[in-house]
Design a protein around this motif. Sequence first.
Motif, short mmCIF file in Angstrom:
data_model
loop_
_atom_site.label_atom_id
_atom_site.label_comp_id
_atom_site.label_asym_id
_atom_site.label_seq_id
_atom_site.Cartn_x
_atom_site.Cartn_y
_atom_site.Cartn_z
N ARG A 37 0.87 -1.17 0.00
CA ARG A 37 0.00 0.00 0.00
C ARG A 37 0.91 1.23 0.00
O ARG A 37 1.86 1.30 0.76
N LYS A 59 -3.71 3.28 -1.22
CA LYS A 59 -4.19 2.23 -2.13
C LYS A 59 -3.07 1.23 -2.32
O LYS A 59 -1.89 1.57 -2.22
N GLU A 63 -4.40 -1.82 -6.84
CA GLU A 63 -5.52 -0.89 -7.02
C GLU A 63 -5.12 0.35 -7.81
O GLU A 63 -5.95 0.90 -8.54
#
Length: 130
Positions: A37, A59, A63
């Motif tokens: 992330r 994110k 993603e």
Amino acid sequence: MPPKATDAVDSSMSFPLLASVFHSIPIMVAVLDSDLRYIVVSQQYLDFIHSTSDKVLNKTVKEALPPPVYANAAPLLERALNGESISFEIELPTETDHKRFINIQYQPRLDTEGTQVGVVMSGIEITSLK
């Protein structure tokens, strides 16, 4: 006693100064946690992936990146998550015949005790060296 390097900048000024330098140097930087992330990204990295901080921060790489880019990056990021330092070059597609090349590195990110807590990505354009 001679002054320390950190004494040269008032502590209240150090974060803005660091942020200014971080976003102005010609190196792409992204800091990822152990879930891949994004926790920190430079403006150069955002420009490189054609995105904005609100679409990237907090994110996962899966993603935030286009599927074909993620598919290429995922195995290398997994290796970096397992402690390996990775360095590679990619050729960027362009709208002209001029080719662009980027050197990218994935490094394990360690905490103060030496435990891996994520990955640091850095990249620099190397077209002029080709």
